[in-house]
Motif scaffolding. Structure first.
Motif, PDB file in Angstrom:
ATOM      1  N   LEU A 174      -6.885   2.806  -0.951  1.00 16.42           N
ATOM      2  CA  LEU A 174      -6.084   1.582  -0.936  1.00 16.42           C
ATOM      3  C   LEU A 174      -5.866   1.109   0.495  1.00 16.42           C
ATOM      4  CD1 LEU A 174      -3.310   2.398  -3.575  1.00 16.42           C
ATOM      5  CD2 LEU A 174      -5.039   0.604  -3.757  1.00 16.42           C
ATOM      6  N   GLU A 175      -5.535   2.049   1.377  1.00 13.75           N
ATOM      7  CA  GLU A 175      -5.310   1.715   2.781  1.00 13.75           C
ATOM      8  C   GLU A 175      -6.537   1.027   3.383  1.00 13.75           C
ATOM      9  OE1 GLU A 175      -3.233   4.449   5.910  1.00 13.75           O
ATOM     10  OE2 GLU A 175      -5.399   4.845   5.972  1.00 13.75           O
TER      11      GLU A 175
ATOM     12  N   VAL B  86       0.829  -1.207   0.000  1.00 16.44           N
ATOM     13  CA  VAL B  86       0.000   0.000   0.000  1.00 16.44           C
ATOM     14  C   VAL B  86       0.864   1.257   0.000  1.00 16.44           C
ATOM     15  CG1 VAL B  86      -0.340   0.312   2.504  1.00 16.44           C
ATOM     16  CG2 VAL B  86      -2.145   0.952   0.920  1.00 16.44           C
ATOM     17  N   VAL B  87       2.026   1.213   0.653  1.00 17.48           N
ATOM     18  CA  VAL B  87       2.934   2.365   0.603  1.00 17.48           C
ATOM     19  C   VAL B  87       3.470   2.547  -0.815  1.00 17.48           C
ATOM     20  CG1 VAL B  87       5.154   3.275   1.366  1.00 17.48           C
ATOM     21  CG2 VAL B  87       3.566   2.308   3.040  1.00 17.48           C
ATOM     22  N   ASN B  88       3.953   1.468  -1.426  1.00 18.89           N
ATOM     23  CA  ASN B  88       4.514   1.568  -2.775  1.00 18.89           C
ATOM     24  C   ASN B  88       3.475   2.035  -3.790  1.00 18.89           C
ATOM     25  OD1 ASN B  88       6.966   0.726  -1.802  1.00 18.89           O
ATOM     26  ND2 ASN B  88       6.940  -1.273  -2.787  1.00 18.89           N
ATOM     27  N   ARG B  89       2.292   1.460  -3.730  1.00 17.92           N
ATOM     28  CA  ARG B  89       1.245   1.845  -4.677  1.00 17.92           C
ATOM     29  C   ARG B  89       0.745   3.261  -4.402  1.00 17.92           C
ATOM     30  NH1 ARG B  89      -3.454  -2.418  -5.307  1.00 17.92           N
ATOM     31  NH2 ARG B  89      -4.021  -0.834  -6.874  1.00 17.92           N
ATOM     32  N   GLY B  90       0.717   3.634  -3.137  1.00 17.02           N
ATOM     33  CA  GLY B  90       0.217   4.948  -2.775  1.00 17.02           C
ATOM     34  C   GLY B  90       1.092   6.093  -3.240  1.00 17.02           C
ATOM     35  N   LEU B  91       2.383   5.814  -3.481  1.00 13.32           N
ATOM     36  CA  LEU B  91       3.283   6.869  -3.937  1.00 13.32           C
ATOM     37  C   LEU B  91       2.933   7.387  -5.325  1.00 13.32           C
ATOM     38  CD1 LEU B  91       6.707   5.413  -2.718  1.00 13.32           C
ATOM     39  CD2 LEU B  91       5.521   7.407  -1.788  1.00 13.32           C
ATOM     40  N   ASP B  92       2.213   6.584  -6.099  1.00 11.61           N
ATOM     41  CA  ASP B  92       1.915   6.944  -7.482  1.00 11.61           C
ATOM     42  C   ASP B  92       0.484   7.427  -7.693  1.00 11.61           C
ATOM     43  OD1 ASP B  92       4.497   6.282  -8.391  1.00 11.61           O
ATOM     44  OD2 ASP B  92       3.956   4.157  -8.460  1.00 11.61           O
TER      45      ASP B  92
END
Length: 263
Positions: free
Chosen positions: A231-232, A216-222
């Motif tokens: 997403l969270e 969720v951190v990686n996907r949330g950056l974009d």
């Protein structure tokens, strides 16, 4: 459980839930084409083994983590072969970034060019005081091609990233932690031990939770903040269905250590 698997330039060992991948191409652990292929093979093997909860990557020797790509292959490059070269590295490093477990990089010396790009694909970087980190590609008439222009800019901001790439100058471990390029600086000779200590802390927690946090951190950056929060919520809700969530809550209430099963 302790198991070792050796290739020509790469080995990995398994110690419980913690895996260690060691790059062994003395004296500078340069990323040759064969070495990259071996890294790819090992990563694929580890990804196929659900027991792995943390992967540590380190370079053998005292001088370098990885001091860059193999420059000997550059004189014959053309547009087509250059594209193939960087796409191979990107594909391998993407596997680390998207792995369902944390990847810790123990930087014991030089992390230059492709070596720094490898470190950037990891989740956490622990550097020794003597470490030097840089992307010197512009001095060779090229640019970082294994994802460095993108990951470095996202990690430390475009201004500092451009400064490092425009000048090609390596920075010290102290500068790197001030930039936010590394998460911890330790005395010389202690990067691997510090990585193992951190890995042991991580494996105490639920592996599905760790995997979902990373995703969720990686996907949330974009995406936007609102999309990231959606997403969270989605990932949180999915974890509520797991046995690990039930075990974690029960263990907390019973004041004992949780026994997580990745289910």
């Amino acid at each position: 459980m302790l198991k070792e698997v050796k290739r020509n330039f790469v080995m990995y060992e398994i110690n419980g839930f913690i895996y260690t991948l060691t790059i062994d191409n003395p004296p500078l652990n340069v990323l040759t084409d064969e070495l990259l292929s071996e890294i790819d093979d090992v990563i694929n093997e580890i990804l196929a083994q659900p027991i792995c909860r943390v992967l540590i990557i380190r370079g053998n020797g005292e001088k370098a983590f990885v001091a860059g790509a193999d420059i000997n292959q550059f004189p014959t490059l053309n547009e087509e072969s250059g594209k193939h070269l960087v796409e191979k590295g990107k594909e391998i490093f993407d596997k680390l970034e998207n792995a369902p477990f944390p990847v810790i990089c123990a930087i014991n010396g030089f992390a230059l060019g492709g070596g720094l790009e490898l470190a950037l694909a990891c989740d956490i970087r622990i550097a020794e005081q003597k470490a030097k980190l840089g992307l010197p590609e512009t001095g060779l008439g090229i640019l970082p091609g294994y994802g460095g222009t993108q990951r470095l800019s996202r990690l430390i901001g475009p201004g500092k990233a451009k400064k490092m790439m425009f000048t090609g100058a390596a920075i010290s471990a102290e500068e790197a932690i001030n930039y936010g390029l590394v998460e911890e600086v330790v005395p010389n000779g202690e990067s691997y031990e510090a990585s193992v200590r951190l890995a042991k802390q991580i494996v105490n927690n639920a592996p599905l939770s760790i995997s979902n946090v990373k995703a969720v951190v990686n996907r949330g950056l974009d995406v936007s903040l609102a999309e990231g929060q959606e997403l969270e919520t989605k990932y949180f809700a999915s974890l509520c269905l797991t046995q690990d969530m039930k075990e974690g809550v029960k263990a907390f209430m019973e004041k004992r250590k949780a026994d997580f099963s990745r289910r």
